[in-house]
Motif scaffolding. Sequence first.
Motif, PDB file in Angstrom:
ATOM      1  N   LEU A 179       0.111   2.118  -7.017  1.00 36.62           N
ATOM      2  CA  LEU A 179      -0.350   1.529  -8.283  1.00 36.62           C
ATOM      3  C   LEU A 179      -1.874   1.513  -8.313  1.00 36.62           C
ATOM      4  O   LEU A 179      -2.482   1.640  -9.372  1.00 36.62           O
ATOM      5  CB  LEU A 179       0.192   0.102  -8.443  1.00 36.62           C
ATOM      6  CG  LEU A 179       1.709  -0.055  -8.568  1.00 36.62           C
ATOM      7  CD1 LEU A 179       2.055  -1.509  -8.863  1.00 36.62           C
ATOM      8  CD2 LEU A 179       2.280   0.855  -9.647  1.00 36.62           C
ATOM      9  N   HIS A 180      -2.496   1.349  -7.140  1.00 35.28           N
ATOM     10  CA  HIS A 180      -3.954   1.279  -7.088  1.00 35.28           C
ATOM     11  C   HIS A 180      -4.603   2.649  -7.234  1.00 35.28           C
ATOM     12  O   HIS A 180      -5.819   2.734  -7.245  1.00 35.28           O
ATOM     13  CB  HIS A 180      -4.424   0.581  -5.807  1.00 35.28           C
ATOM     14  CG  HIS A 180      -3.774   1.108  -4.565  1.00 35.28           C
ATOM     15  ND1 HIS A 180      -2.476   0.846  -4.248  1.00 35.28           N
ATOM     16  CD2 HIS A 180      -4.249   1.878  -3.568  1.00 35.28           C
ATOM     17  CE1 HIS A 180      -2.171   1.422  -3.097  1.00 35.28           C
ATOM     18  NE2 HIS A 180      -3.227   2.072  -2.673  1.00 35.28           N
ATOM     19  N   LYS A 181      -3.852   3.709  -7.346  1.00 31.71           N
ATOM     20  CA  LYS A 181      -4.484   4.989  -7.674  1.00 31.71           C
ATOM     21  C   LYS A 181      -4.225   5.343  -9.131  1.00 31.71           C
ATOM     22  O   LYS A 181      -5.152   5.420  -9.927  1.00 31.71           O
ATOM     23  CB  LYS A 181      -3.960   6.082  -6.736  1.00 31.71           C
ATOM     24  CG  LYS A 181      -4.555   5.954  -5.344  1.00 31.71           C
ATOM     25  CD  LYS A 181      -4.076   7.029  -4.400  1.00 31.71           C
ATOM     26  CE  LYS A 181      -4.696   6.806  -3.020  1.00 31.71           C
ATOM     27  NZ  LYS A 181      -4.016   7.589  -1.979  1.00 31.71           N
ATOM     28  N   THR A 182      -2.957   5.522  -9.471  1.00 30.95           N
ATOM     29  CA  THR A 182      -2.645   5.999 -10.816  1.00 30.95           C
ATOM     30  C   THR A 182      -2.676   4.892 -11.865  1.00 30.95           C
ATOM     31  O   THR A 182      -3.008   5.135 -13.017  1.00 30.95           O
ATOM     32  CB  THR A 182      -1.269   6.693 -10.807  1.00 30.95           C
ATOM     33  OG1 THR A 182      -1.300   7.702  -9.811  1.00 30.95           O
ATOM     34  CG2 THR A 182      -0.946   7.315 -12.143  1.00 30.95           C
ATOM     35  N   ALA A 199       1.769   9.054  -3.828  1.00 30.87           N
ATOM     36  CA  ALA A 199       0.513   8.303  -3.941  1.00 30.87           C
ATOM     37  C   ALA A 199      -0.263   8.787  -5.161  1.00 30.87           C
ATOM     38  O   ALA A 199      -0.873   8.000  -5.871  1.00 30.87           O
ATOM     39  CB  ALA A 199      -0.314   8.476  -2.674  1.00 30.87           C
ATOM     40  N   ASN A 200      -0.228  10.083  -5.381  1.00 31.21           N
ATOM     41  CA  ASN A 200      -0.968  10.665  -6.499  1.00 31.21           C
ATOM     42  C   ASN A 200       0.011  11.088  -7.585  1.00 31.21           C
ATOM     43  O   ASN A 200       0.486  12.207  -7.599  1.00 31.21           O
ATOM     44  CB  ASN A 200      -1.770  11.877  -6.044  1.00 31.21           C
ATOM     45  CG  ASN A 200      -2.449  11.640  -4.713  1.00 31.21           C
ATOM     46  OD1 ASN A 200      -2.145  12.318  -3.752  1.00 31.21           O
ATOM     47  ND2 ASN A 200      -3.339  10.666  -4.656  1.00 31.21           N
ATOM     48  N   LEU A 201       0.273  10.190  -8.487  1.00 29.55           N
ATOM     49  CA  LEU A 201       1.217  10.516  -9.555  1.00 29.55           C
ATOM     50  C   LEU A 201       0.474  11.051 -10.774  1.00 29.55           C
ATOM     51  O   LEU A 201       1.074  11.342 -11.795  1.00 29.55           O
ATOM     52  CB  LEU A 201       1.989   9.235  -9.931  1.00 29.55           C
ATOM     53  CG  LEU A 201       3.400   9.427 -10.476  1.00 29.55           C
ATOM     54  CD1 LEU A 201       4.266  10.195  -9.502  1.00 29.55           C
ATOM     55  CD2 LEU A 201       4.030   8.087 -10.787  1.00 29.55           C
ATOM     56  N   SER A 224       0.854  -1.188   0.000  1.00 35.72           N
ATOM     57  CA  SER A 224       0.000   0.000   0.000  1.00 35.72           C
ATOM     58  C   SER A 224       0.885   1.232   0.000  1.00 35.72           C
ATOM     59  O   SER A 224       2.112   1.125   0.181  1.00 35.72           O
ATOM     60  CB  SER A 224      -0.847   0.023   1.272  1.00 35.72           C
ATOM     61  OG  SER A 224       0.004   0.185   2.391  1.00 35.72           O
ATOM     62  N   GLY A 225       0.250   2.390  -0.151  1.00 38.00           N
ATOM     63  CA  GLY A 225       1.010   3.631  -0.077  1.00 38.00           C
ATOM     64  C   GLY A 225       1.654   3.778   1.292  1.00 38.00           C
ATOM     65  O   GLY A 225       2.836   4.104   1.411  1.00 38.00           O
ATOM     66  N   SER A 226       0.865   3.530   2.327  1.00 33.79           N
ATOM     67  CA  SER A 226       1.400   3.722   3.671  1.00 33.79           C
ATOM     68  C   SER A 226       2.541   2.742   3.960  1.00 33.79           C
ATOM     69  O   SER A 226       3.511   3.100   4.615  1.00 33.79           O
ATOM     70  CB  SER A 226       0.294   3.613   4.712  1.00 33.79           C
ATOM     71  OG  SER A 226      -0.586   2.571   4.388  1.00 33.79           O
ATOM     72  N   GLY A 263       4.534   1.653   1.708  1.00 37.95           N
ATOM     73  CA  GLY A 263       5.635   2.224   0.936  1.00 37.95           C
ATOM     74  C   GLY A 263       6.343   3.307   1.738  1.00 37.95           C
ATOM     75  O   GLY A 263       7.574   3.373   1.774  1.00 37.95           O
ATOM     76  N   GLU A 264       5.540   4.143   2.400  1.00 39.30           N
ATOM     77  CA  GLU A 264       6.129   5.190   3.254  1.00 39.30           C
ATOM     78  C   GLU A 264       7.006   4.564   4.333  1.00 39.30           C
ATOM     79  O   GLU A 264       8.137   4.999   4.567  1.00 39.30           O
ATOM     80  CB  GLU A 264       5.021   6.005   3.945  1.00 39.30           C
ATOM     81  CG  GLU A 264       4.188   6.842   3.003  1.00 39.30           C
ATOM     82  CD  GLU A 264       2.943   7.407   3.696  1.00 39.30           C
ATOM     83  OE1 GLU A 264       2.948   7.555   4.938  1.00 39.30           O
ATOM     84  OE2 GLU A 264       1.965   7.703   2.996  1.00 39.30           O
ATOM     85  N   LEU A 265       6.462   3.567   5.002  1.00 40.51           N
ATOM     86  CA  LEU A 265       7.215   2.908   6.069  1.00 40.51           C
ATOM     87  C   LEU A 265       8.524   2.335   5.511  1.00 40.51           C
ATOM     88  O   LEU A 265       9.595   2.510   6.095  1.00 40.51           O
ATOM     89  CB  LEU A 265       6.367   1.808   6.706  1.00 40.51           C
ATOM     90  CG  LEU A 265       7.064   0.972   7.783  1.00 40.51           C
ATOM     91  CD1 LEU A 265       7.514   1.828   8.955  1.00 40.51           C
ATOM     92  CD2 LEU A 265       6.143  -0.144   8.273  1.00 40.51           C
TER      93      LEU A 265
END
Length: 486
Positions: A267-270, A244-246, A135-137, A139-141
């Motif tokens: 990937l699940h957003k853009t 997250a928002n590319l 997930s994005g979060s 990825g941040e971690l």
Amino acid sequence: MEKLIFEKSVKGRKAYSLPSLNYEEFSSDKLLPSNLRRASELNLPELSEVEVVRHFVKLSKLNYCIEDNVYPLGSCTMKYNPKVNEKVASFDGFTALHPHLDEDACQGALQLMYELGESLKKITGFSGVTLQPASGSQGELTGLLLFRAYHQDRGDTKRTKILIPDSAHGTNPASSVIAGFQVVTIKSDPDGRVNVDELRKYCDDTTAGFMLTNPNTVGLFEKHILEISEIIHNCGGLMYLDGANLNALLGIVYPADMGFDCMHINLHKTFSTPHGGGGPGSGPVCVNDKLAPYLPVPQITFDGKKYSFNYNLPKTIGKVHSFFGNFLVFVRAYSYILMNGTEGLKQISKASIINANYLLSKLKEVYFQPFKEYCMHEFLITGDNQKKFGVTTKDIAKRILDFGFYAPTIYFPLIVHEAMLVEPTETESKERLDEYASVMLQIAKEAESNPEILLTAPHNTPVRRVDDARAARLINVNYFKGEAKE
Ligand SMILES: *Cc1c(COP(=O)(O)O)cnc(C)c1O
């Protein structure tokens, strides 16, 4: 309310017909000892095929989805995901792969992961990548653990702080704390961007890095980004991009060129994976040479003939996901990237920016626009102008549902009151945007002439307005016949 499928059950109804079994033979102790067999029948609903189909079609209609209508949930990028990518992700060759296969038995899957990684590197301008985060979060971690490994490897152990703007997505401070850092909040300027002087003030030899979303969460490009990167790098910190928002950047800006050392991509957003239902997602992390030695293993390599797993990264932070990550999300992203090509991806970003500005130009006539500029892929307006009629942003959002549209993201970001973050995405046509605008304008008129209709909205949805405090505090997803118990 719709009945449960168990309540619709009628004994003896069937949705199948099978040849009869010799029950004696199957119930003999030779096949299965009696202590392992059920003593009573399994409690399954019994319905005819058409009733099963009706039940699930009805349930599906209670939900709202992008296939229904516009879904302009800012920051979430609820664009339409082409069905062809679902088709590709459903191929047996992908879905039936076993994660323990030898390299030789899954060269195609390795090639797909390798090439997706290479594409993401090209899109972002970075030199290293891991596809593992789910997930994005996460990825941040992962990125923050890379920051920590980098500083520790250099013996630079004083760096315990991550600087984060007050407009950031809530996952940024949460990931920082989970990675063992303290969070220092940096105030935004009245124009919605990072206050560079404030940043300079807090940047010192305890700074591990700065996390920034760009375009930021109010839909504006951080135009001082090169100066910001220089400030952080000069004090020994690293730059993290919440990517997250590319959707606004594809083929237009390479994040590595802005001075970032690391970023994640949703990937699940853009990149075409339906989301919002709780997953699975994928948040690959891209890095530059500084951080590449610490990336999770295995890395996938290609020697011109064969794709292999490389576990030989002595400084790796280890694995962050079982096996390789959420593989079928990679398949969708890979397919989406190949279908669009370089030019197509750029077109996506251009169209998402144009669509957002078109809708903004109509809505800012009646809704308050805190930062009066052109926007990137999303824009911020508020319900402030309507407050004098006794309605809030929440009432406006609930009323939108009555018109068969979804509301924007509300009350985020936190730096303005009554926020509505609107992201129409590139997949909406002008006609749809016009419809959306006319609904929003009509609601603004209603707020003035008949605020009651907003205060009691929604009127046409399967579930009317819920008490969201109660729903969050006393969550109970168990089924009770009759009244739900708390
Ligand atoms: C969606 C989002 C995230 C979190 O991504 P998840 O996959 O939901 O964990 C982080 N930052 C921003 C700006 C986002 O929009």
